[in-house]
Design a protein around this motif. Sequence first.
Motif, PDB file in Angstrom:
ATOM      1  N   PHE A 143      38.062   0.445 -64.157  1.00 30.19           N
ATOM      2  CA  PHE A 143      37.138   1.259 -63.365  1.00 30.19           C
ATOM      3  C   PHE A 143      35.735   1.350 -63.973  1.00 30.19           C
ATOM      4  CE2 PHE A 143      41.369   2.628 -62.116  1.00 30.19           C
ATOM      5  CZ  PHE A 143      41.264   2.616 -60.727  1.00 30.19           C
ATOM      6  N   SER A 178      37.626   8.392 -53.578  1.00 35.21           N
ATOM      7  CA  SER A 178      38.384   7.156 -53.759  1.00 35.21           C
ATOM      8  C   SER A 178      38.499   6.801 -55.226  1.00 35.21           C
ATOM      9  CB  SER A 178      37.740   6.012 -52.976  1.00 35.21           C
ATOM     10  OG  SER A 178      36.418   5.775 -53.419  1.00 35.21           O
ATOM     11  N   LEU A 179      37.432   7.002 -55.982  1.00 36.24           N
ATOM     12  CA  LEU A 179      37.458   6.690 -57.405  1.00 36.24           C
ATOM     13  C   LEU A 179      38.507   7.533 -58.116  1.00 36.24           C
ATOM     14  CD1 LEU A 179      36.243   5.340 -59.951  1.00 36.24           C
ATOM     15  CD2 LEU A 179      34.665   7.286 -60.068  1.00 36.24           C
ATOM     16  N   ILE A 218      29.273  11.481 -60.991  1.00 37.78           N
ATOM     17  CA  ILE A 218      30.402  11.582 -60.072  1.00 37.78           C
ATOM     18  C   ILE A 218      30.362  12.965 -59.432  1.00 37.78           C
ATOM     19  CG2 ILE A 218      32.914  11.556 -59.856  1.00 37.78           C
ATOM     20  CD1 ILE A 218      32.980   9.748 -62.321  1.00 37.78           C
ATOM     21  N   ASN A 223      42.105   6.687 -57.072  1.00 38.16           N
ATOM     22  CA  ASN A 223      42.557   5.412 -57.624  1.00 38.16           C
ATOM     23  C   ASN A 223      42.843   5.514 -59.122  1.00 38.16           C
ATOM     24  OD1 ASN A 223      42.414   4.135 -55.138  1.00 38.16           O
ATOM     25  ND2 ASN A 223      40.321   3.424 -55.455  1.00 38.16           N
ATOM     26  N   ILE A 224      41.994   6.244 -59.837  1.00 37.24           N
ATOM     27  CA  ILE A 224      42.230   6.441 -61.265  1.00 37.24           C
ATOM     28  C   ILE A 224      43.501   7.249 -61.475  1.00 37.24           C
ATOM     29  CG2 ILE A 224      41.368   7.580 -63.347  1.00 37.24           C
ATOM     30  CD1 ILE A 224      38.545   6.877 -62.438  1.00 37.24           C
ATOM     31  N   THR A 278      28.194   8.315 -57.645  1.00 35.58           N
ATOM     32  CA  THR A 278      29.406   7.587 -57.279  1.00 35.58           C
ATOM     33  C   THR A 278      30.292   8.430 -56.373  1.00 35.58           C
ATOM     34  OG1 THR A 278      29.396   6.406 -59.368  1.00 35.58           O
ATOM     35  CG2 THR A 278      31.480   6.484 -58.186  1.00 35.58           C
TER      36      THR A 278
END
Length: 229
Positions: free
Chosen positions: A90, A6-7, A144, A10-11, A2
Amino acid sequence: MTPARSLIENIAAALSAHGLVLRGGFNFAGGEETPSGLSGAAAISVLLVGQAGAAPWPHFLRWREGQSGTIANPLDKWSREVIGAVAETFGARAASPSDRPYLPFQQWAMRAEGLRSSPLGILMHPQYGLWHAYRGALLFEDEIALPEPRDVIHLCDACLEKPCLKSCPVDAYSADGFAHKACLAHVRGQNGAPCRTGGCLDRNACPYGAAYRYPPQVQAFHMAAFAGL
């Protein structure tokens, strides 16, 4: 794998709206026993969620004002609701330090942020000192891309005086560990008012992370929870 940027951004933004912060993370090693993710399959990655200083406190108080009746462990309940909602957004499974069976949050934190324990058992952070906490974790079934934890200074090594071991009137902390019964009896007793209203004297004696020190009302809340008051 992943995409991480961005993940994670955003989290972090979703958590920040509640005064919470991401506290690092890592990918589990192959063959390592891991908790389950959202679908029940083994989790591959974990992101830790916590706080620095008392930033979540006003958010927690607003939530608590809207609750009816007495709530057992209200801060845990608030944390579960907030982190659970972020996890749902998410595609992660939310985990809490109070989940049974207990998950190794202390070991995860040391692995994610490279921290070590203070003489009080609380992990020493190079910026926050002892004034931080872990409120939950997000467990993902995808890998990740995360950086390796950086080497951090362990401030306790440079602290020669160790005031954290000299301020408690009943010597609750020592080389022998934490004298839980003595601490609890003192906090509940007639001489424990300073601890009940202003928090642990040993913890407050630590010179590091003073800018993040919890206000007295926050410390009193945690002490009441500890002492069952």
